[in-house]
Design a protein around this motif. Structure first.
Motif: not given
Length: 379
Positions: A293-312
């Motif tokens: 969820t934190i990655a989605l929140e980062s995207m909503a705030r217009g930030r660069v969002t880096v996640v591993s392939r393991n994230c749903g």
């Protein structure tokens, strides 16, 4: 923001939702983990659309103590509690509220009580299957503890699926697990984004990555060592970590040793949004992550969002356009190094697409939830 008036529900479904009494019964305290945050955000959107909504869940007092039952530290993570609730109190609360739908998002004893009592009282029971705890067993527990905890979660999940009319999950993989466990009906639902994250104008667009943030539970599955390694290999970048959990000492040690590494402690949702806005990039290099969820929140705030392939979250194609994904053969350090060479226009485009995708998913998610509620019937 999707509301009932935005949906093409038939009049009976629309009225059913408007007349519906919904109760959420959860072992997760609000804001303390992803599940707690998920349902806190869901309540923000759902509450104005139903007749009444109530929640039974633990409360964490200002002094850090837990209220909601006899509690013991969770094996492998003393910052989380396993609560033994007052079943008679929960039963009394549910009888007084008279829910039409009981939503149970956790496999602890509070969740089990909610599912059992809900179906006994004739409510439709909806189980939110958000975490496959068995996948975390080897990260948290030794051989004996792991076997005992896997056994508990196997029994708990079996009971929850038996007592639930519907199961919802955040990824196709989790839906498949639910089906394999014997779910009567399983659906994939999206993740709502906290109202303030969507409706507060974001800060200035990111054009380069200089400040990096991790926010979440400080636990083994989050792959915190990758963040520490990245801080060592990228001394020109500033790293901040927020949260609490069993690996807090590892983070505190890194903060003492590395001049470009800061530990922020645990943050409220309002504080978290402000910190996201103050950083250029959010990272989530998890070994195991049902969604993120934190990655989605980062995207909503217009930030660069880096996640591993393991994230749903990577299983949602429309969100991929706003993500930088660490593939299994690569590392967080490699990704952050490559970001230093990306054109500012491309970064702005990527973050803009990410914010649009997060907004669209939020609308789709709430539309899915309302459509699901409108379709529920006691057979």
């Amino acid at each position: 923001m999707t509301t009932l008036s935005d949906l093409k529900l038939d009049p009976a479904q629309h009225q059913q939702i408007k007349d519906m009494r919904v109760m959420i019964v959860s072992d997760a305290a609000p804001e303390r983990n992803g599940v707690g945050a998920y349902y806190q955000d869901l309540i923000q959107y759902m509450q104005p659309e139903v007749a009444d909504l109530a929640i039974i869940s633990p409360i964490i007092r200002e002094d850090g103590s837990w209220e909601g039952g006899i509690n013991v530290p969770l094996p492998g993570d003393t910052t989380q509690k396993f609560l033994i609730p007052n079943f008679f109190k929960i039963s009394k609360q549910m009888k007084a509220f008279k829910p039409d739908v009981v939503i149970v998002p956790t496999p602890g004893l509070i969740g089990l009580a909610g599912a059992y009592l809900g179906q006994k009282q004739g409510a439709i029971v909806l189980h939110g299957f958000h975490t496959w705890f068995e996948a975390l067993a080897d990260l948290y527990w030794g051989k004996i503890e792991g076997a005992l905890n896997r056994g508990y979660f196997w029994v708990s999940n079996k009971l929850l699926f038996r007592w639930s009319d519907v199961v919802v999950a955040n990824s196709d993989e989790m839906v498949k697990i639910a089906d394999d466990f014997g779910s009567k009906k399983s659906y994939r639902v999206g993740t709502p984004v906290a109202y303030q994250f969507i409706n507060t104008p974001p800060s200035a667009p990111v054009t380069q990555v200089k400040k990096v943030l991790f926010a979440g539970r400080l636990a083994a599955e989050k792959n915190l060592q990758a963040i520490i390694d990245a801080a060592r290999s990228q001394p020109a970048l500033q790293f901040s970590v927020s949260g609490d959990g069993p690996e807090r000492k590892l983070i505190e040690q890194a903060a003492r040793e590395l001049p470009n590494f800061t530990y922020l402690g645990w943050l409220s949702r309002e504080q978290l949004m402000a910190r996201i806005d103050q950083h250029d990039c959010l990272v989530l290099p998890s070994h195991v992550e049902s969604f993120g969820t934190i990655a989605l929140e980062s995207m909503a705030r217009g930030r660069v969002t880096v996640v591993s392939r393991n994230c749903g979250i990577c299983q949602w194609p429309d969100l991929n356009k706003g993500l930088f994904i660490i593939e299994p053969h690569s590392s967080l350090s490699d990704m952050l190094a490559s970001l230093q060479n990306i054109d500012a226009k491309l970064i702005k485009q990527k973050t803009s697409e990410g914010r649009s995708a997060a907004n669209a998913l939020n609308d789709w998610s709430m539309g899915m939830w309302y459509s699901l509620l409108g379709s529920l019937r006691r057979s």
